[in-house]
Design a protein around this motif. Structure first.
Motif, short mmCIF file in Angstrom:
data_model
loop_
_atom_site.label_atom_id
_atom_site.label_comp_id
_atom_site.label_asym_id
_atom_site.label_seq_id
_atom_site.Cartn_x
_atom_site.Cartn_y
_atom_site.Cartn_z
N GLU A 35 -0.48 46.74 -42.72
CA GLU A 35 0.83 46.12 -43.12
C GLU A 35 1.24 45.21 -42.10
O GLU A 35 1.97 44.11 -42.65
N ARG A 36 1.21 45.45 -40.66
CA ARG A 36 1.43 44.43 -39.75
C ARG A 36 0.79 43.11 -39.92
O ARG A 36 1.37 42.07 -40.01
N ALA A 37 -0.63 43.42 -40.21
CA ALA A 37 -1.33 42.11 -40.53
C ALA A 37 -0.88 41.29 -41.60
O ALA A 37 -0.88 39.97 -41.63
N LEU A 72 -6.06 40.04 -39.37
CA LEU A 72 -6.71 40.86 -40.44
C LEU A 72 -8.13 41.45 -39.84
O LEU A 72 -8.55 42.71 -40.09
N ALA A 73 -9.00 40.65 -39.20
CA ALA A 73 -10.39 40.89 -38.70
C ALA A 73 -10.27 42.19 -37.67
O ALA A 73 -10.93 43.12 -37.72
N LYS A 74 -9.13 41.89 -36.84
CA LYS A 74 -8.94 43.05 -35.82
C LYS A 74 -8.53 44.38 -36.26
O LYS A 74 -9.12 45.34 -35.99
N ALA A 75 -7.93 44.07 -37.49
CA ALA A 75 -7.42 45.50 -38.23
C ALA A 75 -8.56 46.26 -38.71
O ALA A 75 -8.92 47.58 -38.56
N GLN A 76 -9.65 45.41 -39.20
CA GLN A 76 -10.91 46.08 -39.75
C GLN A 76 -11.81 46.63 -38.49
O GLN A 76 -12.42 47.57 -38.83
N ALA A 81 -14.63 51.32 -41.58
CA ALA A 81 -15.78 52.19 -41.40
C ALA A 81 -17.20 51.61 -42.02
O ALA A 81 -18.19 52.05 -41.80
N ASP A 82 -17.15 50.81 -43.10
CA ASP A 82 -18.25 49.89 -43.57
C ASP A 82 -18.83 49.24 -42.55
O ASP A 82 -18.28 48.15 -41.97
N ARG A 83 -20.06 49.32 -42.40
CA ARG A 83 -20.90 48.32 -41.37
C ARG A 83 -21.03 47.02 -41.86
O ARG A 83 -20.84 45.98 -40.85
N GLN A 84 -21.18 46.76 -43.13
CA GLN A 84 -21.17 45.28 -43.65
C GLN A 84 -19.83 44.55 -43.34
O GLN A 84 -19.75 43.37 -42.91
N LEU A 85 -18.64 45.20 -43.72
CA LEU A 85 -17.27 44.61 -43.50
C LEU A 85 -17.03 44.48 -41.91
O LEU A 85 -16.38 43.32 -41.53
N ARG A 86 -17.58 45.41 -41.19
CA ARG A 86 -17.20 45.36 -39.88
C ARG A 86 -18.17 43.90 -39.29
O ARG A 86 -17.46 43.38 -38.44
N GLU A 87 -19.17 43.82 -39.62
CA GLU A 87 -19.94 42.71 -39.22
C GLU A 87 -19.28 41.27 -39.60
O GLU A 87 -19.36 40.38 -38.91
N ILE A 88 -18.84 41.28 -40.88
CA ILE A 88 -18.01 40.16 -41.31
C ILE A 88 -16.71 39.71 -40.46
O ILE A 88 -16.40 38.80 -40.03
N ALA A 89 -16.08 41.16 -40.15
CA ALA A 89 -15.00 40.77 -39.32
C ALA A 89 -15.35 40.46 -37.87
O ALA A 89 -14.37 39.70 -37.18
#
Length: 229
Positions: A35-37, A72-76, A81-89
């Motif tokens: 929400e803050r992001a 947004l990337a920092k929130a992820q 928890a998803d490895r692929q999304l964390r790598e993108i972030a």
């Protein structure tokens, strides 16, 4: 009955052994962070004040846009928890920060008294659209090419002021350190978070993210470098 008890106990052990991704925080705090992001992304770009100079306004708006994506990337990275999304972030965080640092360095150079646009740049107000709406009565003489910039003299390390900062990232391979710091008066640098080249790579030895430091930064041959930590 014994089999049921053993199966239940084994299931409990297996479920309890699954760990969240490294660095991830409890998911219950994620909605507030997102929400803050979202609020930041909705207002940061809109509230950026424009000066009327196309170069300065482009840099300011682009920094705002890139910093929105960083939130947004920092929130992820904090809660995802998803490895692929964390790598993108993580990729976003690494690449966007470098672009933001380059833009902020340009902003500092553009405020210097001797700043001149690069030879292939068009002075403000003389771009293609401006020329299309201006009916020039006569041909004007081509502007003289800008004189080459002279290296900016810098204070000696002994005279440069020490500034408080916090180490955010250390990149010994690139000879850089990212600092969240107060204003640096001798080079007219506002308080910000930015990556700096160090004059001596030995300055990075032993530095760790989160460490509170005092440092000096100077302009050497046209570029900014940390000279003391």
């Amino acid at each position: 009955m014994r089999r049921l008890i053993l199966s239940t106990a084994l299931a409990a052990v297996l479920v309890g052994s699954v760990a969240p991704p490294a660095g991830a925080q409890p998911a219950k705090a994620a909605p507030a962070a997102l929400e803050r992001a979202r609020d930041t992304m909705a207002t940061r770009f809109r509230d950026t004040k424009l000066t009327g100079d196309p170069d300065r306004d482009f840099a300011a708006l682009l920094i705002a846009s890139l910093e929105e994506t960083l939130f947004l990337a920092k929130a992820q990275l904090d809660y995802g928890a998803d490895r692929q999304l964390r790598e993108i972030a993580q990729t976003i965080q690494d690449t966007q920060q470098a672009r933001i640092d380059a833009l902020k360095q340009w902003q500092v150079r553009s405020r210097e008294a001797g700043y001149r646009p690069q030879p292939n740049q068009t002075p403000p107000g003389e771009g293609p659209l401006d020329r299309a709406v201006q009916a020039a009565p006569a041909k004007t003489q081509p502007a003289s090419p800008p004189a080459p910039e002279k290296p900016t003299a810098s204070a000696t390390p002994a005279n440069a002021p020490l500034v408080a900062g916090t180490v955010k990232k250390v990149d010994e391979a690139a000879g850089k350190v990212t600092l969240d710091h107060a204003s640096i008066p001798n080079i007219d640098m506002d308080a910000m978070t930015m990556a700096y080249r160090v004059q001596d790579p030995a300055l990075l030895k032993g530095l760790k993210p989160g460490e509170k430091v005092r440092f000096s930064a100077e302009r050497i041959n046209g570029s900014i470098a940390v000279t003391r930590i």
